[in-house]
Enzyme design. Structure first.
Site, short mmCIF file in Angstrom:
data_model
loop_
_atom_site.label_atom_id
_atom_site.label_comp_id
_atom_site.label_asym_id
_atom_site.label_seq_id
_atom_site.Cartn_x
_atom_site.Cartn_y
_atom_site.Cartn_z
N SER A 1 0.85 -1.19 0.00
CA SER A 1 0.00 0.00 0.00
C SER A 1 0.89 1.24 0.00
CB SER A 1 -0.92 -0.02 1.22
OG SER A 1 -0.17 -0.22 2.39
N GLU B 1 1.15 5.63 0.80
CA GLU B 1 0.58 6.76 1.54
C GLU B 1 0.84 8.08 0.80
OE1 GLU B 1 0.99 6.65 5.84
OE2 GLU B 1 1.69 8.73 5.77
N ASP C 1 -1.01 13.99 15.89
CA ASP C 1 0.05 14.73 16.58
C ASP C 1 -0.54 15.92 17.33
OD1 ASP C 1 2.37 13.28 16.11
OD2 ASP C 1 2.43 13.98 14.03
N PHE D 1 12.75 14.81 10.29
CA PHE D 1 11.52 14.07 10.53
C PHE D 1 11.74 12.95 11.54
CE2 PHE D 1 7.87 11.43 8.86
CZ PHE D 1 6.92 12.26 9.44
N HIS E 1 4.00 -0.86 3.61
CA HIS E 1 3.23 0.37 3.41
C HIS E 1 4.25 1.47 3.11
CE1 HIS E 1 -0.09 3.24 4.03
NE2 HIS E 1 0.76 3.97 4.73
P1 FAD Z 1 -1.98 6.51 20.57
O1 FAD Z 1 -2.05 5.09 20.23
O2 FAD Z 1 -3.14 7.13 21.28
O3 FAD Z 1 -0.65 6.73 21.42
C1 FAD Z 1 -0.11 8.03 21.64
C2 FAD Z 1 0.78 8.03 22.88
O4 FAD Z 1 -0.05 7.93 24.05
C3 FAD Z 1 1.74 6.84 22.97
O5 FAD Z 1 2.92 7.30 23.62
C4 FAD Z 1 1.01 5.84 23.85
O6 FAD Z 1 1.91 4.98 24.53
C5 FAD Z 1 0.27 6.76 24.79
N1 FAD Z 1 -1.04 6.27 25.25
C6 FAD Z 1 -1.96 5.58 24.55
N2 FAD Z 1 -3.05 5.33 25.30
C7 FAD Z 1 -2.79 5.88 26.52
C8 FAD Z 1 -3.52 5.97 27.73
N3 FAD Z 1 -4.73 5.44 27.87
N4 FAD Z 1 -2.96 6.63 28.77
C9 FAD Z 1 -1.74 7.19 28.67
N5 FAD Z 1 -0.98 7.12 27.54
C10 FAD Z 1 -1.52 6.49 26.48
N6 FAD Z 1 -0.37 11.89 12.49
C11 FAD Z 1 -1.26 12.77 11.99
O7 FAD Z 1 -1.47 13.85 12.58
N7 FAD Z 1 -1.92 12.51 10.80
C12 FAD Z 1 -1.75 11.35 10.13
O8 FAD Z 1 -2.35 11.14 9.08
C13 FAD Z 1 -0.84 10.38 10.67
N8 FAD Z 1 -0.64 9.18 10.05
C14 FAD Z 1 0.16 8.23 10.64
C15 FAD Z 1 0.26 6.97 10.06
C16 FAD Z 1 1.06 5.98 10.64
C17 FAD Z 1 1.14 4.63 10.01
C18 FAD Z 1 1.79 6.27 11.84
C19 FAD Z 1 2.68 5.23 12.45
C20 FAD Z 1 1.68 7.54 12.43
C21 FAD Z 1 0.86 8.52 11.85
N9 FAD Z 1 0.69 9.78 12.43
C22 FAD Z 1 -0.17 10.70 11.88
C23 FAD Z 1 1.43 10.13 13.64
C24 FAD Z 1 0.60 9.86 14.90
O9 FAD Z 1 -0.58 10.62 14.88
C25 FAD Z 1 1.46 10.26 16.07
O10 FAD Z 1 2.51 9.36 16.24
C26 FAD Z 1 0.69 10.48 17.37
O11 FAD Z 1 1.55 11.18 18.24
C27 FAD Z 1 0.21 9.21 18.06
O12 FAD Z 1 -0.84 8.62 17.40
P2 FAD Z 1 -1.33 7.15 17.80
O13 FAD Z 1 -2.51 6.86 17.01
O14 FAD Z 1 -0.20 6.21 17.75
O15 FAD Z 1 -1.74 7.44 19.32
#
Ligand code: FAD
Length: 281
Positions: A11, A13, A105, A212, A262
């Site tokens: 895939s 991105e 983020d 980055f 990906h």
């Molecule tokens: P989470 O899974 O919520 O985790 C975030 C942080 O919080 C981690 O350190 C985790 O350990 C911690 N955490 C999780 N749950 C809890 C809890 N209950 N209590 C306390 N801590 C907790 N960013 C964008 O803005 N737009 C995008 O389109 C985008 N695409 C991405 C695609 C991929 C494949 C990846 C790997 C990253 C992408 N990102 C994107 C970056 C991502 O949004 C960031 O890394 C963000 O900081 C964390 O997102 P997450 O979904 O992993 O969050």
């Protein structure tokens, strides 16, 4: 994991461009990628702010209307539940069936809507509101998320996303295969069976890669960093070296049974196509 993976899901991105010329470039890249290896789907990144949110929808619409399989990224950090619900409805109308589901983020000013604080809550919300309509991908971090308090808690949080209903995961990019294999070992120990697809970042520009990587917590191994540094302005040698490093990584991942790859294309087809041509699929 099955070795010599012949059914790998590949895939790509894209990010939503800011200009018309950028949109044209993205469409050309999509056509070129499709002509070369027919990726299973194209994901489109999502920004927390209003403008970037709208531009994701526009690109998704553009691709969906061309019958291109598209997976929008969706994040909860800057959106209310109602905004997310409205967006999901629009995606269903467009025929979208796959989402990359993230927390997103945290904006530089630290301000964010926090009805849903973490990605696992967003996955649960999507399941509650749309059932099993969407195949849900979540993010995984073989080298740990930069905000994580400990490797254990980061993995626990990953498990929560799987428990909430994720169907698959895509990793942050990495150049150290052991980090990925360790993550997969942990999944196996915990009976997590969803596919965890490595995210692949082509190496084409040293300055932007370093910048980055520092932000997202991806490590550039010393031997790669030193070699890239040494090439300085010799772009051709840098790109040839980058292609070799990333193609080798991809082939090792597939040989070790990775379910797919990906590609973070940065809206350019050439480096992803060049890697694909080097794959021993
Ligand atoms: P989470 O899974 O919520 O985790 C975030 C942080 O919080 C981690 O350190 C985790 O350990 C911690 N955490 C999780 N749950 C809890 C809890 N209950 N209590 C306390 N801590 C907790 N960013 C964008 O803005 N737009 C995008 O389109 C985008 N695409 C991405 C695609 C991929 C494949 C990846 C790997 C990253 C992408 N990102 C994107 C970056 C991502 O949004 C960031 O890394 C963000 O900081 C964390 O997102 P997450 O979904 O992993 O969050």
């Amino acid at each position: 994991m099955d070795a010599n993976n012949r059914s790998a899901t590949l895939s790509c991105e894209f990010f939503p461009p800011r200009t018309e010329a950028g949109v044209e470039k993205l469409l050309t890249a999509q056509q070129t990628l499709h002509a070369t290896f027919q990726p299973a789907y194209y994901s489109v990144t999502f920004g927390a702010g209003g403008t970037t949110r709208d531009s994701t929808l526009e690109i998704v619409k553009l691709l969906a209307e061309k019958n291109i399989s598209v997976a929008p990224h969706i994040s909860c950090i800057g959106s209310s539940k109602q905004q997310i619900k409205d967006l999901l409805e629009q995606y269903i109308t467009l025929g979208v069936t796959r989402l990359v589901t993230l927390r997103g983020d945290i904006p530089d000013n630290g301000e964010s809507t926090k009805e849903l604080s973490h990605a696992n809550e967003l996955v649960s919300f999507i399941r509650e509101t749309t059932g099993n309509h969407f195949t849900i991908e979540v993010a995984a971090y073989p080298e740990y998320h930069p905000e994580s308090q400990s490797p254990q808690s980061d993995f626990e949080h990953f498990k929560n996303k799987v428990a909430a209903g994720a169907d698959g995961a895509i990793t942050q990019y990495f150049y150290n295969i052991d980090a990925y294999l360790h993550f997969i070992d942990n999944c196996q120990k915990e009976n997590i069976t969803i596919p965890v697809t490595p995210g692949i970042m082509p190496i084409t520009n040293f300055a932007s890669l370093t910048k980055f990587s520092d932000v997202c917590g991806a490590e550039i191994p010393r031997w790669i960093r030193k070699q890239l540094e040494a090439y300085a302005d010799d772009k051709e040698s840098l790109q040839a070296f980058g292609l070799d490093v990333v193609s080798t990584l991809c082939n090792q991942l597939l040989a070790q049974g990775a379910p797919g790859l990906h590609f973070y294309t940065l809206n350019q087809a050439s480096s992803t196509n060049a890697i694909w041509k080097n794959l021993s699929l």
